[in-house]
Structure formats: C-alpha cells, structure tokens
Write an enzyme that holds these catalytic residues in place. Sequence first.
Site, PDB file in Angstrom:
ATOM      1  N   ASP A 142       0.970  -1.222  -0.040  1.00  0.00           N
ATOM      2  CA  ASP A 142      -0.008   0.017  -0.035  1.00  0.00           C
ATOM      3  C   ASP A 142       0.852   1.057   0.080  1.00  0.00           C
ATOM      4  O   ASP A 142       2.097   1.119   0.334  1.00  0.00           O
ATOM      5  CB  ASP A 142      -0.882  -0.082   1.413  1.00  0.00           C
ATOM      6  CG  ASP A 142      -1.947   0.964   1.303  1.00  0.00           C
ATOM      7  OD1 ASP A 142      -1.979   1.669   0.590  1.00  0.00           O
ATOM      8  OD2 ASP A 142      -2.551   0.991   2.106  1.00  0.00           O
ATOM      9  N   ASP A 322      -7.894  -7.601  -0.570  1.00  0.00           N
ATOM     10  CA  ASP A 322      -7.157  -7.676   0.786  1.00  0.00           C
ATOM     11  C   ASP A 322      -7.997  -7.240   2.003  1.00  0.00           C
ATOM     12  O   ASP A 322      -8.985  -6.468   1.736  1.00  0.00           O
ATOM     13  CB  ASP A 322      -5.751  -6.735   0.693  1.00  0.00           C
ATOM     14  CG  ASP A 322      -6.329  -5.314   1.123  1.00  0.00           C
ATOM     15  OD1 ASP A 322      -6.874  -4.506   0.175  1.00  0.00           O
ATOM     16  OD2 ASP A 322      -6.034  -5.108   2.213  1.00  0.00           O
ATOM     17  N   CYS A 360     -13.803 -27.997   6.243  1.00  0.00           N
ATOM     18  CA  CYS A 360     -12.600 -27.226   5.851  1.00  0.00           C
ATOM     19  C   CYS A 360     -11.496 -28.368   6.233  1.00  0.00           C
ATOM     20  O   CYS A 360     -11.332 -28.924   7.126  1.00  0.00           O
ATOM     21  CB  CYS A 360     -12.320 -26.306   6.958  1.00  0.00           C
ATOM     22  SG  CYS A 360     -10.735 -25.391   7.048  1.00  0.00           S
ATOM     23  N   CYS A 362      -8.208 -27.370   6.681  1.00  0.00           N
ATOM     24  CA  CYS A 362      -7.053 -26.726   7.188  1.00  0.00           C
ATOM     25  C   CYS A 362      -6.451 -27.738   8.311  1.00  0.00           C
ATOM     26  O   CYS A 362      -7.218 -28.460   8.896  1.00  0.00           O
ATOM     27  CB  CYS A 362      -7.300 -25.313   7.582  1.00  0.00           C
ATOM     28  SG  CYS A 362      -7.826 -25.207   9.414  1.00  0.00           S
ATOM     29  N   CYS A 365      -8.618 -27.584  11.438  1.00  0.00           N
ATOM     30  CA  CYS A 365      -9.870 -28.371  11.509  1.00  0.00           C
ATOM     31  C   CYS A 365      -9.642 -29.809  11.508  1.00  0.00           C
ATOM     32  O   CYS A 365     -10.610 -30.671  11.931  1.00  0.00           O
ATOM     33  CB  CYS A 365     -10.948 -27.945  10.300  1.00  0.00           C
ATOM     34  SG  CYS A 365     -11.521 -26.201  10.708  1.00  0.00           S
ATOM     35  N   HIS A 391      -6.836 -20.887  10.444  1.00  0.00           N
ATOM     36  CA  HIS A 391      -8.383 -21.435   9.815  1.00  0.00           C
ATOM     37  C   HIS A 391      -8.970 -20.408   9.262  1.00  0.00           C
ATOM     38  O   HIS A 391      -9.233 -20.672   7.936  1.00  0.00           O
ATOM     39  CB  HIS A 391      -8.973 -21.847  10.985  1.00  0.00           C
ATOM     40  CG  HIS A 391     -10.440 -22.002  10.472  1.00  0.00           C
ATOM     41  ND1 HIS A 391     -10.958 -23.146   9.569  1.00  0.00           N
ATOM     42  CD2 HIS A 391     -11.694 -21.117  10.513  1.00  0.00           C
ATOM     43  CE1 HIS A 391     -12.353 -22.584   9.369  1.00  0.00           C
ATOM     44  NE2 HIS A 391     -12.609 -21.617   9.897  1.00  0.00           N
TER      45      HIS A 391
HETATM   46 ZN   LIG Z   1     -10.435 -25.000   9.159  1.00  0.00          ZN
END
Ligand SMILES: [Zn+2]
Length: 428
Positions: A142, A322, A360, A362, A365, A391
């Site tokens: 930025d 973003d 999910c 990830c 999870c 997550h």
């Molecule tokens: Zn997750």
Amino acid sequence: MGTIEHSEKYSNFWQSQKLGLQQTALATGRSFEPSDFSESSIIYFLRKNYNTMQFHIDKINNKARACTIITKHSTITTPVFMPVGTVAAVKALDAIDLQTLLKPEIILGNTYHLYLRPGEGVIDAMGKLQGFTKFPKSFLTDSGGFQAFSLSDNVKIDEGGIHFKSHIDGSKHYFTPTKVIDIQYNLGSDIMMILDDLVALPAMQERIQASIERTTRWAKESITYHRANQQNNIALDQNIFAIIQGGVDRAFREKSAKELCAMDFDGFAIGGLSVGEANQEMYDTVEWTTQFMPTDKPRYLMGVGTPEDLVENVMRGIDMFDCVMPTRNARNGTLFTTFGKVHIKNAEYTTDDKPIDPACECIVCRTYSRSYLRHLFRAKEITYLRLSSIHNLYYYLWLMKQMRQAILEERFETFRKEFYAKRGVVLL
Ligand SMILES: [Zn+2]
C-alpha cells in the site's frame, strides 16, 4: 514445488519474448545488439510496447473473471485474496506457516509502517521484503496514504503530498507521490500502490471533487516518475497500480476511473470503499466503476471484506482483494465457516468435539476441536491466535479457489446460490 514451477514459467516466458524479439528484428531488418536480449532490455522493450505484468484472462463467466498474473516472484491465479502483513508479518504467523499451511502467492505489506519501522533502508539491506521476511513470493505494498490519514494526528494535505506525525514517536514526515515510490523501490514490492488522497465518508461534494483531482495529479506524477526510472533500468520488475476514488458518487467515480485508466498503469484499484457506507452502496459503486476499467488489466478492490463481500464483488468483475478481517476477527474470537460465523467463546462449544468447520481441510480443523479452541481463547493463550488465524485465512483462500473453479466451469451463479444456501440465506 510451486517455486520451481513458477521460475520455469517465468524463464519460459522470457525465452518466448526473446524469440519474439529476434523474429521482429529479422522481419523488420533492424539489427539488435546482444545486450538487447538481456532480461532488462527485454523488460524495457516490453514495458514500452506492452503491459509487462503478465496478465491473462482464463475465463469470464458473466462478469466474474478467472485470471492469471505473473510477477517476478510468483504466479497468481485470480480471484485472489491477499493476506495482510502490515509490518512484514501476517499477524501470529511466519513465512513457514504461510508456505506450508496456507500457500498464498501474494501478501500485503504496508509502506507507512515499514518506512517508520524498521525503515526501508533496513529491508533493502536485508534483501528486500522477500529476503527480510523469507516469504519468497509476491508482495503488494500500500502507498501509506491511508495509514498516514487514519493513524496520525495533525495530518495536513497540500498539493504536493501529505504531512503527518508518526504514530510511534510523534516525529514529522512528508509523503509525496515520488517519495512513496522510492520507499517501495527499496522494499522491492512486486506491486506498488500510488499515493492517493482519500476521503472519509460521508463527505462534502467539494471535498470529494478535490480528492479526485489531487489523486489524478499525483497519479500522473507517479507514472511519469516510475516509467522514467524504468528507462534507466531501475525497478524493471516492479509494477504500479493507480487508485480510483470518488466516494459513492457515480459521476465522481466515472471521472476518476476515466482519468486514471487513460494512464499507463499496470493495474487499477478501487479505493475509498468499505469505510462505513452500506454494503449495497459498495456493491453498486463497484459495479458502476468496473465498466470504466480496462478488461486487460487486474482490478483490485482495496480493504474488502467479509466472505459475502468477496462473492458479491467477484460477481461484479473484481480480481484482487485484501482485508484484515480474517486475521483480526480470528484474534477476537470470530471464525468464518461455510455455514457462517462461529463465535468460539460461546458456551455451546464447551464440550463440542467437532472441528470449527467440518468441511474445512485446514490443519486446525483436521486436528483440534471447537472445545479446545474455545478453551485457548478464554485462557488468552497465544497458541489460539496462531490456530485461529490459520483457519480463517485458509477459509478465505479456499473460498477464492472455489470461486475460481466455478468461473472456469461457468457455474458461478450456481456457486453463489449454494454459498448463500449453506448460510441459511435463500437468493431469489
Ligand atoms: Zn479450518
């Protein structure tokens, strides 16, 4: 693996450009010196003749776009969400977390923060942002105008730039369009944002008008400065985006977009939204503004937003996003899932052995229960900050991948209906 693939693509790209140049030389009878085929000469040739940030539209489904952007450091597929690393770290995470667990191709850094601390000279000396942070992929920075505006006392804008006091030690500074580019040269940003004059909404018409006119003048100064430097082989790999302003006023947005998009920028952002206006006003402004933006360059909506905002604005033709929301909300106990928000402190999760989001994939999870995360949050354990950030960012990046896939398969509208249906919202 990703890096090898990327460097191969990057080198294949330059090989093909070199061949093209040689063919042009043969066809036109023009003789080229061997130095004409160095990478910097080719980039210079391309910058003069084409838009060199490699940008390719893979598919358009209604207005939603799936594109590919190739910078020096990575191949970015869109729509893309860029995790925010304001002070050269995505909060609670490091480059190893990013590289092994989340795999973003581009993240954000902030010029204002990095200029004040550690100073762009330190980052330059440590091998630019990639060398300093050890995150080897692309960075977008930025310009710092927004932070100078929002974090500092006694901000004063004049025709030349922005005077502000450091939020750290009260020292006085002056950002001009060329100064923020020089700072970003030292940071080594793959995508640099120009200094813009933004306005808090609601604002008087006269103030918005002045903001647009100043932003256009500063944009002209910025692009002239950057392209002149590139002719002297400076910052050849660095790309520059302009920022369209104009609040939620259609005439102002049209004027700002037309003036900026007539200039030779590598991409265009829509700024000054998600600053307190109603969601629908934001969506309408984006829809209105994108019609004045070129189709063959990336479109970036700054500082937006919720998962719903991402879906709505991808539908309206935005490529890049973003926002601090996934990381900030994670730290405050709000987790994003396919079925909506989870407030992890709630008593209902005390002995809940399910993952945050069963859909999910990830690492959090796949490993931990809601019960454990709730406990870490309530105990103010710093491990919670890392796990929740992983997550939420995974969810955001995964959402973008799902949208891209839907666009490629020309079923974005179906995807959108399913996205809302899982949240208990039925679209008519
Ligand atoms: Zn997750």
